[in-house]
Design an enzyme around this catalytic site. Structure first.
Site, mmCIF file in Angstrom:
data_model
loop_
_atom_site.group_PDB
_atom_site.id
_atom_site.type_symbol
_atom_site.label_atom_id
_atom_site.label_comp_id
_atom_site.label_asym_id
_atom_site.label_seq_id
_atom_site.Cartn_x
_atom_site.Cartn_y
_atom_site.Cartn_z
ATOM 1 N N ASP A 171 -4.639 -7.777 13.221
ATOM 2 C CA ASP A 171 -4.683 -6.441 13.816
ATOM 3 C C ASP A 171 -5.021 -5.426 12.733
ATOM 4 O O ASP A 171 -4.780 -5.661 11.545
ATOM 5 C CB ASP A 171 -3.328 -6.070 14.435
ATOM 6 C CG ASP A 171 -2.910 -7.040 15.521
ATOM 7 O OD1 ASP A 171 -3.665 -7.199 16.487
ATOM 8 O OD2 ASP A 171 -1.826 -7.640 15.381
ATOM 9 N N ASP A 198 -3.854 -1.750 12.136
ATOM 10 C CA ASP A 198 -2.976 -0.654 12.535
ATOM 11 C C ASP A 198 -3.223 0.551 11.643
ATOM 12 O O ASP A 198 -3.605 0.417 10.477
ATOM 13 C CB ASP A 198 -1.516 -1.079 12.433
ATOM 14 C CG ASP A 198 -1.176 -2.205 13.412
ATOM 15 O OD1 ASP A 198 -1.907 -2.352 14.402
ATOM 16 O OD2 ASP A 198 -0.196 -2.930 13.165
ATOM 17 N N ASP A 243 9.494 -2.923 6.522
ATOM 18 C CA ASP A 243 10.370 -4.060 6.263
ATOM 19 C C ASP A 243 10.194 -4.682 4.880
ATOM 20 O O ASP A 243 11.126 -4.745 4.087
ATOM 21 C CB ASP A 243 10.210 -5.121 7.366
ATOM 22 C CG ASP A 243 8.753 -5.456 7.648
ATOM 23 O OD1 ASP A 243 7.853 -5.041 6.881
ATOM 24 O OD2 ASP A 243 8.500 -6.165 8.650
#
Length: 446
Positions: A55, A57, A163
Site C-alpha cells: 500500500d 499511505d 508502532d
C-alpha cells in the site's frame, strides 16, 4: 523537540518512478494547495529495502474535511479518528492527518479504521459532521474536547505515536527527502524490529501490535528487539482483548503475504498463537504447516497478492488440515453451521463458499466424465475458486491445466458452451417457448 535525520534525494534510493502514480497524484495535489504531504509508513520502508509496497499511505497536515474538498473520489472513514480514503477504481490511497499520542485515548486510529462499518463511512457528496472541522475564532469548552479527541498533531508527534521505528519514516514530496525522527533508518540497517516508546505501554494500547511485530519480522527476515520479545512474553494473553473480526483479517493478511509458514511458526514460538487459536498449536502439526507452505508457494508466483486468494480459500488453508471443516452437508440451523478457529469466528459466507469449493473437488478430479458433463461445470460460479484450491492443495497440475483449457475454449466459443449446458439440462440450446395463439374474441350478434 527532536531534530530529525534528513536524507536528501541524492543520498537515498527512492525514486518517484517507484511510487504508485495515483499516490503521486494525491501527494502533488495536497502539496499544490500548501499542505505538507508525506509518503509514510511501510511504503517508505519497503522502497528503501527494494521491495514492492503493498500500500501507499499518505500523511498530511490537511484535515479530513480539507482532503475531501480536494478529491471528489474521497470517502471519510471512522468517527473519532477520521481517515480519508481516495479511491481510484478498486485501489484505495489512505490519507491520514498527522496525529499526536493521547495518553487517555480509549483506542488508536488503526483500531478504529480496522473496525469501521458502513455507519462510519461518509461517501463523496455528503458533508463531514462539524466535530471533524477545527473551530475558528473563539473556542468553546466542547471545541477543546473535540480537538483533543481528534488529536491532530505535527509530523514529529505523528512519528512518535506509530508502532515500530521502521514504520515511522517519511518521504517528503516537497523536497524528495527522507525524514526520520525515531531512528528507523538505523534499525533498517540493523534489520531490527524495535518499538517506539515503551513496548509494555504500546502493546497495552493496542495488543494487535504484538502480532504485527512478529509478522513484520517474519516477512522482512528481521530480528525482534529483546525488550519487544520480553513485552510479548508478558502480555501475550492481552491479545484476547482484541476484536476477533480484526484478528481474522490479520490472519488472512499473513496468508496473503507469502510468508505465512514462517509468521505462524514465530507466532507459535512467542505464545501468541496459543492465545488466539489453540487448535493450531495442538495435535499433529505437519498437515497444517504443509497446507500453509503450499499457499506460500502459490503466492510466490505473483508480484502482489492475487485476487484468487479469497477469504474462503485462506480460511480453508487453516480449517481443512485441522479437521474443522469437511465435505459434509451443513444443517439448516445457523448455529450448527458456525465454524470458529479458537477465538476467531469465520464468517458464514466464507464457510458456505468453502463448502462449495470442497464439494466440487471430486468432480474436478474425475476426468473420466463425459465432455458434456465436464463442460456443464464451467458455468458454476465457484469454479475459479475451486480450481485455485486444486492448484494450491491438490498437487495435480495436469488436471488444473485440463480445466483451464476447457475454460479458455468456452470463453472463445460461448455458443458451443451454451449448447452443451442446455443439452445437459435436457433441452435444446435456443428453443424458445411457444406462445399460444389467442382465439379471436367473439363479438355478440356476429
Amino acid at each position: 523537540m527532536v531534530e530529525p535525520t534528513i536524507v536528501p534525494r541524492a543520498e537515498h534510493t527512492i525514486s518517484r518512478h517507484d511510487i504508485d502514480p495515483d499516490a503521486l497524484k494525491v501527494l502533488y495535489r495536497l502539496h499544490e494547495h500548501n499542505f505538507v504531504a508525506y509518503l509514510v509508513g511501510g511504503s517508505v520502508r519497503d522502497l528503501l529495502l527494494g521491495r514492492l509496497p503493498k500500500d501507499f499511505d499518505i500523511g498530511t497536515s490537511a484535515h479530513p474535511h480539507q482532503v475531501k474538498k480536494l478529491f471528489r473520489n474521497c470517502w471519510i472513514i471512522g468517527r473519532r479518528f477520521r481517515l480519508a480514503h481516495v479511491k481510484f477504481g478498486t485501489k484505495t490511497i489512505e490519507v491520514a492527518t498527522f496525529r499526536r499520542q493521547v495518553d487517555a485515548s480509549p483506542g488508536t486510529p488503526e483500531m478504529e479504521a480496522a473496525m469501521a462499518g458502513p455507519a462510519d463511512v461518509i461517501p463523496p457528496g455528503e458533508p463531514v459532521p462539524p466535530d471533524a472541522v477545527p473551530s475558528r475564532g473563539r473556542r468553546r469548552t466542547d471545541d477543546l474536547i473535540i480537538q483533543r479527541d481528534n488529536s491532530y498533531g505535527t509530523p514529529e508527534e505523528d512519528a512518535f505515536r506509530r508502532d515500530f521505528t521502521v514504520n515511522a519514516l517519511f518521504y517528503d514530496i516537497g523536497t524528495f527527502a527522507i525524514i526520520d525522527y525515531v531512528g528507523g533508518l538505523q534499525d533498517l540497517d540493523r534489520r531490527l524490529i524495535r518499538c517506539i516508546g515503551d513496548p509494555d505501554v504500546r502493546f497495552l494500547e493496542d495488543p494487535v501490535r504484538m502480532l504485527r511485530a512478529v509478522v513484520l519480522a517474519a516477512r522482512l527476515q528481521f530480528t525482534i528487539d529483546e525488550p519487544v520479545l520480553d513485552a510479548i512474553s508478558t502480555h501475550a494473553h492481552e491479545i484476547a482483548l482484541s476484536a476477533p473480526a480484526r484478528l481474522i483479517e490479520e490472519f488472512y493478511k499473513i496468508l496473503r503475504s507469502g510468508h505465512g509458514e514462517e509468521a505462524f511458526r514465530q507466532l507459535r514460538a512467542t505464545g501468541l498463537l496459543r492465545e488466539m487459536a489453540p487448535e493450531m498449536t495442538a495435535g499433529p502439526a505437519e498437515p497444517l504447516w504443509r497446507s500453509i507452505a503450499a499457499g506460500d508457494r502459490y503466492r510466490a508466483r505473483f508480484e502482489g497478492a492475487p485476487d484468487s486468494l479469497t477469504s474462503a480459500i485462506l480460511a480453508g488453508t487453516l480449517l481443512v488440515p485441522l479437521g474443522l471443516i469437511g465435505r459434509r452437508r451443513y444443517s439448516a440451523d445457523a448455529l450448527e453451521r458456525r465454524v470458529e478457529l479458537g477465538m476467531l469466528p469465520i464468517s458464514r459466507r466464507d464457510v458456505e463458499r468453502l463448502q462449495q469449493i470442497l464439494s466440487l473437488q471430486p468432480r474436478l478430479m474425475d476426468l473420466r466424465a463425459g465432455p458434456r458433463s465436464q463442460r456443464g461445470l464451467l458455468h458454476r460460479a465457484v469454479l475459479d475458486e475451486a480450481l485455485t484450491w486444486l492448484e494450491i492443495h491438490g498437487d495435480q497440475p495436469d488436471i488444473v491445466a485440463h480445466w483451464r483449457t476447457l475454460q479458455a475454449e468456452a470463453a472463445a466459443n460461448p455458443q458451443h458452451h451454451d449448447h452443451d449446458v442446455a443439452a445437459d439440462s435436457g433441452g435444446p440450446p435456443s428453443l424458445r417457448r411457444r406462445r399460444r395463439r389467442r382465439r379471436p374474441r367473439r363479438v355478440p350478434g356476429h
